[in-house]
Design an enzyme around this catalytic site. Structure first.
Site, mmCIF file in Angstrom:
data_model
loop_
_atom_site.group_PDB
_atom_site.id
_atom_site.type_symbol
_atom_site.label_atom_id
_atom_site.label_comp_id
_atom_site.label_asym_id
_atom_site.label_seq_id
_atom_site.Cartn_x
_atom_site.Cartn_y
_atom_site.Cartn_z
ATOM 1 N N ASP A 180 114.112 -14.631 -68.720
ATOM 2 C CA ASP A 180 113.598 -13.512 -69.512
ATOM 3 C C ASP A 180 113.639 -13.908 -70.975
ATOM 4 O OD1 ASP A 180 113.134 -11.134 -70.940
ATOM 5 O OD2 ASP A 180 113.960 -9.907 -69.336
ATOM 6 N N ALA A 240 107.642 -6.031 -58.352
ATOM 7 C CA ALA A 240 107.122 -5.701 -59.689
ATOM 8 C C ALA A 240 105.635 -5.383 -59.613
ATOM 9 C CB ALA A 240 107.407 -6.845 -60.643
ATOM 10 N N ARG A 241 104.796 -6.366 -59.870
ATOM 11 C CA ARG A 241 103.343 -6.215 -59.787
ATOM 12 C C ARG A 241 102.762 -7.462 -59.136
ATOM 13 N NH1 ARG A 241 104.192 -1.605 -60.472
ATOM 14 N NH2 ARG A 241 103.226 -0.145 -61.949
ATOM 15 N N ASP A 265 106.254 -6.247 -51.797
ATOM 16 C CA ASP A 265 105.908 -4.832 -51.838
ATOM 17 C C ASP A 265 104.634 -4.598 -52.632
ATOM 18 O OD1 ASP A 265 106.515 -2.028 -51.283
ATOM 19 O OD2 ASP A 265 106.961 -1.846 -53.428
ATOM 20 N N GLU A 270 95.227 -4.002 -54.278
ATOM 21 C CA GLU A 270 95.822 -3.005 -53.392
ATOM 22 C C GLU A 270 94.813 -1.907 -53.088
ATOM 23 O OE1 GLU A 270 99.458 -1.710 -55.219
ATOM 24 O OE2 GLU A 270 100.377 -3.698 -55.089
ATOM 25 N N HIS A 289 103.625 -1.159 -51.310
ATOM 26 C CA HIS A 289 103.917 -0.701 -52.667
ATOM 27 C C HIS A 289 104.608 0.659 -52.631
ATOM 28 C CE1 HIS A 289 102.529 -0.985 -57.151
ATOM 29 N NE2 HIS A 289 103.762 -0.490 -57.037
#
Length: 337
Positions: A180, A240-241, A265, A270, A289
């Protein structure tokens, strides 16, 4: 002044809130009227926001068209959730509208969901479910799982949700690596995590969890080169995405078993395309998701968004404003305190 608007996607066919209790009672207690928007839309329209003090929304996007011709924009658009990649922050700021998210409501549910996918992926939960459903009991010895205890977990994006995950991982005696660029080493150290570069995280981790926000910098951050550096025994988890992972590169890595498995997920597009190879691969655990969608998340996200609305309508700057520049605009600076 029109009532606070609640986006229509919260409602089921029977007219009740699909998410259950999202804390709207606090608006009643504060004497703030509210109503559900009349239609379920993919993008909030000018008629949905014009003249309202605030709008609480989940699924709809916000773009420049949202503000076209709006004479009396809301003070606040309160997003039910932490992602805001579908919100045009520049357009909102230009209109003098603050946008908030709900990291305090989502952090523990998403961290718990991440742990569930870690364990499910390591234990081959998806394929073992299918072995029973499809009368393939005799194959169970071919799907021996891997333990989490004593392993190395790499986390991409070490924000509040990731630090919650680090707490949940503590009983498993794992080593935690984090990537990060915006996290200070001393903050990572508070959670027994070592900050490393992306290449080292890929090479050293037994489990990698994507928990970063989707930005131009994180788009396809997990690419072919990253996947090539991963251990062949490693598990990749994404809560996350989807576009943070190059999905085509991931499919290739899973197909050739250059990495052991993935638990996902979220996806680049999507809902997941019916023809996607991810649907056929047995070393993938898939959820739509919604792995973190729980009563805990419903009330947490809703209560956080409602607090933001109460603050904004009371002349206070709410927490978790993602377009902070708007708070320096004449519209916000002139609010009573």
């Amino acid at each position: 002044m029109r009532p606070v608007g609640i986006s229509n996607d919260f409602l089921g066919e029977d007219g009740t809130n699909l998410w259950g209790d999202i804390g709207l009672g606090a608006l009643d207690e504060a004497g703030i009227p509210w109503e559900y928007l009349p239609e379920n839309v993919s993008v909030l329209r000018p008629s949905d926001i014009d003249g309202r003090p605030a709008v609480l929304f989940a699924a709809p996007a916000v773009d420049t068209s949202t503000f076209d011709g709006v004479q009396d924009p809301p003070l606040l658009l309160a997003r039910f959730g932490v992602g805001y990649d579908a919100v045009d922050l520049d357009a909102a700021t230009a209109a003098g509208v603050a946008v908030t998210i709900t990291p305090d409501g989502a952090r523990r549910p998403v961290a718990t969901a991440a742990l569930a996918l870690i364990l499910g992926g390591l234990l081959n939960l998806g394929i073992k479910h299918e072995l029973v459903r499809r009368d393939r009991w005799g194959e169970r010895a071919q799907w021996m799982g891997r333990g989490l205890t004593g392993s190395t977990v790499g986390i991409i994006g070490f924000g509040n949700t990731a630090t919650d995950l680090s707490r949940l991982l503590a009983p498993f005696d794992v080593d935690i690596l984090a990537y990060d660029p915006y996290c200070a080493p001393e903050r990572a150290a508070e959670f027994d995590a070592a900050l490393v570069d992306l290449e080292e995280l890929a090479a050293r981790s037994d489990v990698i969890v994507v928990m970063a926000a989707l930005t131009p910098d994180t788009f396809h951050l997990v690419d072919e080169d990253f996947l090539d550096r991963m251990r062949p025994t490693a598990l990749l988890v994404n809560v996350a995405r989807g576009p943070i992972i190059d999905e085509n590169a991931l499919i290739a890595a899973l197909s050739t078993r250059s990495i052991r498995a993935a638990a996902l997920d979220v996806f680049e597009n999507e809902p997941l395309d019916p023809g996607s190879p991810l649907r056929r691969l047995e070393n993938v655990l898939l959820t739509p998701h919604s792995i973190g969608w729980t009563s805990e998340m419903s009330l947490g996200n809703g209560s956080s968004a409602v607090r933001a609305i109460i603050d904004a309508t009371s002349g206070r700057a709410p927490q978790f404003v993602v377009n902070e520049a708007v708070l320096r605009s004449p519209r916000w600076a002139s609010l009573p305190t």
